[in-house]
Design a protein around this motif. Structure first.
Motif, PDB file in Angstrom:
ATOM      1  N   ASN A  58       0.684  -1.123  -0.081  1.00 37.28           N
ATOM      2  CA  ASN A  58       0.213   0.235   0.241  1.00 37.28           C
ATOM      3  C   ASN A  58       0.867   1.619   0.333  1.00 37.28           C
ATOM      4  N   ILE A  59       1.920   1.213   0.743  1.00 40.20           N
ATOM      5  CA  ILE A  59       3.254   2.656   0.186  1.00 40.20           C
ATOM      6  C   ILE A  59       3.680   2.777  -0.709  1.00 40.20           C
ATOM      7  N   LYS A  60       3.807   1.404  -0.938  1.00 34.63           N
ATOM      8  CA  LYS A  60       4.440   1.276  -2.522  1.00 34.63           C
ATOM      9  C   LYS A  60       3.692   1.855  -3.481  1.00 34.63           C
ATOM     10  N   LEU A  61       2.767   1.931  -3.157  1.00 36.27           N
ATOM     11  CA  LEU A  61       1.344   2.568  -4.765  1.00 36.27           C
ATOM     12  C   LEU A  61       0.966   3.737  -4.151  1.00 36.27           C
TER      13      LEU A  61
ATOM     14  N   LYS B 189       3.245   5.985  -2.338  1.00 38.58           N
ATOM     15  CA  LYS B 189       4.352   6.917  -2.593  1.00 38.58           C
ATOM     16  C   LYS B 189       5.053   6.776  -3.717  1.00 38.58           C
ATOM     17  N   ASN B 190       4.964   5.466  -4.936  1.00 33.59           N
ATOM     18  CA  ASN B 190       5.295   5.529  -6.488  1.00 33.59           C
ATOM     19  C   ASN B 190       7.250   4.824  -5.819  1.00 33.59           C
ATOM     20  N   CYS B 191       7.564   4.202  -5.381  1.00 29.96           N
ATOM     21  CA  CYS B 191       8.726   3.956  -3.975  1.00 29.96           C
ATOM     22  C   CYS B 191       8.729   2.527  -4.830  1.00 29.96           C
ATOM     23  N   CYS B 192      10.508   2.286  -4.559  1.00 24.42           N
ATOM     24  CA  CYS B 192      10.234   1.186  -4.535  1.00 24.42           C
ATOM     25  C   CYS B 192      10.518  -0.230  -3.209  1.00 24.42           C
ATOM     26  N   GLU B 193      10.033  -1.107  -3.291  1.00 24.44           N
ATOM     27  CA  GLU B 193       9.460  -1.322  -2.177  1.00 24.44           C
ATOM     28  C   GLU B 193      10.095  -1.903  -0.760  1.00 24.44           C
ATOM     29  N   THR B 194      11.663  -1.400  -0.893  1.00 17.32           N
ATOM     30  CA  THR B 194      12.501  -1.502   0.379  1.00 17.32           C
ATOM     31  C   THR B 194      12.113  -0.126   0.505  1.00 17.32           C
ATOM     32  N   THR B 195      12.038   0.657   0.113  1.00 19.18           N
ATOM     33  CA  THR B 195      11.200   2.020   0.655  1.00 19.18           C
ATOM     34  C   THR B 195      10.173   2.052   1.036  1.00 19.18           C
ATOM     35  N   SER B 196       9.514   1.451   0.523  1.00 24.30           N
ATOM     36  CA  SER B 196       7.395   1.188   1.493  1.00 24.30           C
ATOM     37  C   SER B 196       7.976   0.622   2.411  1.00 24.30           C
ATOM     38  N   TYR B 197       9.285  -0.650   3.067  1.00 25.23           N
ATOM     39  CA  TYR B 197       9.118  -1.516   4.158  1.00 25.23           C
ATOM     40  C   TYR B 197       9.663  -0.149   5.330  1.00 25.23           C
TER      41      TYR B 197
ATOM     42  N   SER C 238      -4.946   6.600  -4.518  1.00 24.15           N
ATOM     43  CA  SER C 238      -3.497   5.980  -5.078  1.00 24.15           C
ATOM     44  C   SER C 238      -3.811   4.404  -5.095  1.00 24.15           C
ATOM     45  N   GLN C 239      -4.714   3.977  -3.905  1.00 22.58           N
ATOM     46  CA  GLN C 239      -4.799   2.628  -4.443  1.00 22.58           C
ATOM     47  C   GLN C 239      -5.393   1.893  -5.482  1.00 22.58           C
ATOM     48  N   LYS C 240      -5.767   2.783  -5.893  1.00 25.00           N
ATOM     49  CA  LYS C 240      -6.487   2.344  -7.115  1.00 25.00           C
ATOM     50  C   LYS C 240      -5.496   2.201  -8.592  1.00 25.00           C
TER      51      LYS C 240
END
Length: 72
Positions: A13-16, A18-26, A63-65
């Protein structure tokens, strides 16, 4: 479960949002947990994310759509 009924937030959800990579979302998820004192098995909620990033619930939901432009 539909996106509009989700209560808890995970890294995808954070990845969607902030439009970021998986590492950044964690990393962002960890920052949110630290900011609100969420420990152990407790989970981050949509409300926590909205407050942390200063966005509305509607902005979060938007953002989640995921739309497929190819299908139009």
């Amino acid at each position: 479960m539909s996106v509009h009924n989700e209560i808890f937030v995970c890294a995808k959800n954070i990845k969607l949002l902030k439009n970021c990579c998986e590492t950044t979302s964690y990393r962002k998820l960890k920052e949110i947990k630290l900011a609100y004192g969420i420990t152990g098995t407790k989970e981050v909620t949509v409300d926590h994310v909205c407050l942390f990033f200063g966005i509305t619930l509607e902005q979060y939901r938007e953002s989640q759509k995921i739309t497929k432009k190819e299908d139009k």
